[in-house]
Scaffold this motif. Structure first.
Motif, PDB file in Angstrom:
ATOM      1  N   ALA A 148     -84.793 -32.280  55.806  1.00 45.55           N
ATOM      2  CA  ALA A 148     -83.935 -32.250  56.993  1.00 45.55           C
ATOM      3  C   ALA A 148     -84.698 -32.735  58.220  1.00 45.55           C
ATOM      4  CB  ALA A 148     -83.406 -30.825  57.219  1.00 45.55           C
ATOM      5  N   GLU A 149     -85.966 -32.390  58.257  1.00 44.85           N
ATOM      6  CA  GLU A 149     -86.814 -32.828  59.368  1.00 44.85           C
ATOM      7  C   GLU A 149     -86.916 -34.350  59.386  1.00 44.85           C
ATOM      8  OE1 GLU A 149     -91.135 -31.650  59.914  1.00 44.85           O
ATOM      9  OE2 GLU A 149     -90.134 -29.702  59.663  1.00 44.85           O
ATOM     10  N   ALA A 150     -87.243 -34.892  58.225  1.00 39.16           N
ATOM     11  CA  ALA A 150     -87.384 -36.346  58.122  1.00 39.16           C
ATOM     12  C   ALA A 150     -86.062 -37.019  58.471  1.00 39.16           C
ATOM     13  CB  ALA A 150     -87.820 -36.733  56.706  1.00 39.16           C
ATOM     14  N   ALA A 151     -84.964 -36.427  58.027  1.00 33.89           N
ATOM     15  CA  ALA A 151     -83.648 -37.003  58.293  1.00 33.89           C
ATOM     16  C   ALA A 151     -83.348 -36.963  59.792  1.00 33.89           C
ATOM     17  CB  ALA A 151     -82.584 -36.257  57.513  1.00 33.89           C
ATOM     18  N   ALA A 152     -83.668 -35.836  60.409  1.00 30.35           N
ATOM     19  CA  ALA A 152     -83.384 -35.674  61.834  1.00 30.35           C
ATOM     20  C   ALA A 152     -84.081 -36.752  62.651  1.00 30.35           C
ATOM     21  CB  ALA A 152     -83.806 -34.280  62.298  1.00 30.35           C
ATOM     22  N   GLU A 153     -85.274 -37.110  62.247  1.00 32.08           N
ATOM     23  CA  GLU A 153     -86.006 -38.153  62.968  1.00 32.08           C
ATOM     24  C   GLU A 153     -85.270 -39.482  62.910  1.00 32.08           C
ATOM     25  OE1 GLU A 153     -90.100 -38.638  61.913  1.00 32.08           O
ATOM     26  OE2 GLU A 153     -90.442 -36.471  62.070  1.00 32.08           O
TER      27      GLU A 153
ATOM     28  N   PRO B 142     -93.726 -35.211  51.508  1.00 31.17           N
ATOM     29  CA  PRO B 142     -93.889 -33.787  51.790  1.00 31.17           C
ATOM     30  C   PRO B 142     -92.932 -32.921  50.974  1.00 31.17           C
ATOM     31  CG  PRO B 142     -93.722 -35.062  53.828  1.00 31.17           C
ATOM     32  CD  PRO B 142     -93.361 -35.975  52.706  1.00 31.17           C
ATOM     33  N   ALA B 143     -91.688 -33.336  50.921  1.00 28.85           N
ATOM     34  CA  ALA B 143     -90.703 -32.569  50.167  1.00 28.85           C
ATOM     35  C   ALA B 143     -91.056 -32.555  48.683  1.00 28.85           C
ATOM     36  CB  ALA B 143     -89.302 -33.152  50.380  1.00 28.85           C
ATOM     37  N   ARG B 144     -91.515 -33.695  48.184  1.00 27.38           N
ATOM     38  CA  ARG B 144     -91.909 -33.763  46.780  1.00 27.38           C
ATOM     39  C   ARG B 144     -93.064 -32.825  46.478  1.00 27.38           C
ATOM     40  NH1 ARG B 144     -89.616 -38.182  44.034  1.00 27.38           N
ATOM     41  NH2 ARG B 144     -88.373 -39.211  45.625  1.00 27.38           N
ATOM     42  N   ALA B 145     -93.985 -32.737  47.410  1.00 28.97           N
ATOM     43  CA  ALA B 145     -95.142 -31.873  47.199  1.00 28.97           C
ATOM     44  C   ALA B 145     -94.689 -30.423  47.049  1.00 28.97           C
ATOM     45  CB  ALA B 145     -96.117 -32.018  48.367  1.00 28.97           C
ATOM     46  N   LEU B 146     -93.781 -29.997  47.913  1.00 28.30           N
ATOM     47  CA  LEU B 146     -93.293 -28.625  47.830  1.00 28.30           C
ATOM     48  C   LEU B 146     -92.527 -28.395  46.533  1.00 28.30           C
ATOM     49  CD1 LEU B 146     -92.076 -27.692  51.411  1.00 28.30           C
ATOM     50  CD2 LEU B 146     -94.169 -27.030  50.220  1.00 28.30           C
ATOM     51  N   LEU B 147     -91.767 -29.394  46.164  1.00 26.48           N
ATOM     52  CA  LEU B 147     -90.998 -29.280  44.924  1.00 26.48           C
ATOM     53  C   LEU B 147     -91.947 -29.157  43.732  1.00 26.48           C
ATOM     54  CD1 LEU B 147     -88.215 -29.384  43.624  1.00 26.48           C
ATOM     55  CD2 LEU B 147     -88.413 -31.875  43.529  1.00 26.48           C
ATOM     56  N   ALA B 148     -92.986 -29.955  43.738  1.00 27.24           N
ATOM     57  CA  ALA B 148     -93.959 -29.921  42.643  1.00 27.24           C
ATOM     58  C   ALA B 148     -94.623 -28.551  42.561  1.00 27.24           C
ATOM     59  CB  ALA B 148     -95.006 -31.013  42.842  1.00 27.24           C
ATOM     60  N   GLU B 149     -94.844 -27.981  43.720  1.00 25.27           N
ATOM     61  CA  GLU B 149     -95.446 -26.645  43.770  1.00 25.27           C
ATOM     62  C   GLU B 149     -94.521 -25.620  43.111  1.00 25.27           C
ATOM     63  OE1 GLU B 149     -96.542 -24.436  47.567  1.00 25.27           O
ATOM     64  OE2 GLU B 149     -97.519 -26.397  47.833  1.00 25.27           O
ATOM     65  N   ALA B 150     -93.276 -25.656  43.518  1.00 26.21           N
ATOM     66  CA  ALA B 150     -92.304 -24.719  42.958  1.00 26.21           C
ATOM     67  C   ALA B 150     -92.183 -24.932  41.450  1.00 26.21           C
ATOM     68  CB  ALA B 150     -90.941 -24.887  43.638  1.00 26.21           C
TER      69      ALA B 150
END
Lengths: 177, 177
Positions: A148-153, B142-150
């Motif tokens: 959402a952050e990336a999208a907001a930018e 960044p989002a992928r990194a968090l997803l990979a963590e989960a």
DNA sequence: GCTCCGACTGTTATAATATAACTTGGAGGC
DNA sequence: GCCTCCAAGTTATATTATAACAGTCGGAGC
């Protein structure tokens, strides 16, 4: 139709841990189906929704695998049970279940799966095993926040997001059991 | 076939900012097509891949919109250009382009889009405007990194991940221009 | 009870997306 | 030249999804 697919005894996790990834952990599956159906019934009662026989049956079918199923897989089962079962029957029931959070569509597979946390307000990410086709839900809130952050930018306002990972589940990643 | 879709003058962003979200910002589109084709040609030359006439033409068609296009949309255009154009023609070219990173499949739309950053090794997230169907790429690391963590917590190893957001692009979110 | 209404179901038909399987053609290596 | 391989052409069909309309059922209001 086998109802319990993954009651293997070997796992990285005990039965009580990691319930967020239900699909890859052993558990009492018939109880899990009954629970989910009861939850759906109650939610519908509270919200004035009609969990009709068709809808309930489709939910049960989805629940029976913790597996993504195509609409036509479901139709086949309905046919075996003696119904005429044309496509709209399945799609309508699935639309209802998805719309009210009792099931999800897995876009990557063009298939559907019962929600692992009915009643809770959530937007899960899916972990799709490319070997056994089992699908688990995993928390996606952190990833969604970053997205959402990336999208907001970019000036983009997100309504919904599809987050689906394809890979190997614990069972299939192991050389053998 | 109109080749330039979004050279509107009003935007939250200047032309030189926000190039990561190319699709929602005005830019010189014919130059953008030519650039992308050149990049693809060079990449293929370096990697020993064959960017045949068909593949190149399909890439150009995709590039002409910064829009997700169905395989059959592409087929229609090929037919207008005088080809016989049966489905496999389009799917094979699309498979090639996707496989080598010149295009992406948008699962949510069962459609395809030219890659906005060919040559760079990346796995983008998509921002899909539900009004105008334009699609932008946005960084997803960044989002992928968090997803990979989960996923790792569930013992799941991710091979690829689909991250697609549906919502309103800057132009469509504004009441009017 | 009756009737109306709205939601669900049944049914037919067809649209939209995608692939299998086999044949033909053409470029490049030897 | 000839062989090989990959791409393109072609036919057929599989898979996923929806449109459109007719029938049914249950509850709200009278």
């Amino acid at each position: 139709m086998e109802l319990i697919y993954h009651n293997k005894t070997k796992s990285h996790y005990s039965r009580t841990e990691q319930m967020d990834t239900l699909s890859f952990t052993p558990h009492d599956h018939s109880a899990c189906i009954a629970d989910a159906v009861r939850t759906a019934e109650q939610t519908c009662r509270e919200s004035g929704l009609r969990l009709t026989a068709q809808r309930k049956r489709v939910l049960e079918i989805l629940l029976s695998g913790h597996r993504a199923m195509g609409a036509y897989d479901i139709l086949d089962i309905l046919k075996e049970e003696g119904q005429t079962a044309q496509p709209p029957i399945a799609y309508r029931a699935l639309d209802f279940l998805v719309q009210h959070g009792f099931a999800h569509k897995v876009e990557r597979l063009n298939a559907f799966i019962a929600c692992a946390h009915p009643g809770e307000d959530h937007a899960p990410a899916f972990l799709i095993c490319s070997d056994c086709r089992r699908v688990a839900e995993t928390p996606s809130a952190p990833a969604r926040a970053l997205l959402a952050e990336a999208a907001a930018e970019a000036g983009f306002r997100i309504d919904t997001a599809v987050i689906e990972a394809v890979g190997q589940c614990p069972d299939c990643a192991e050389p053998a059991a």
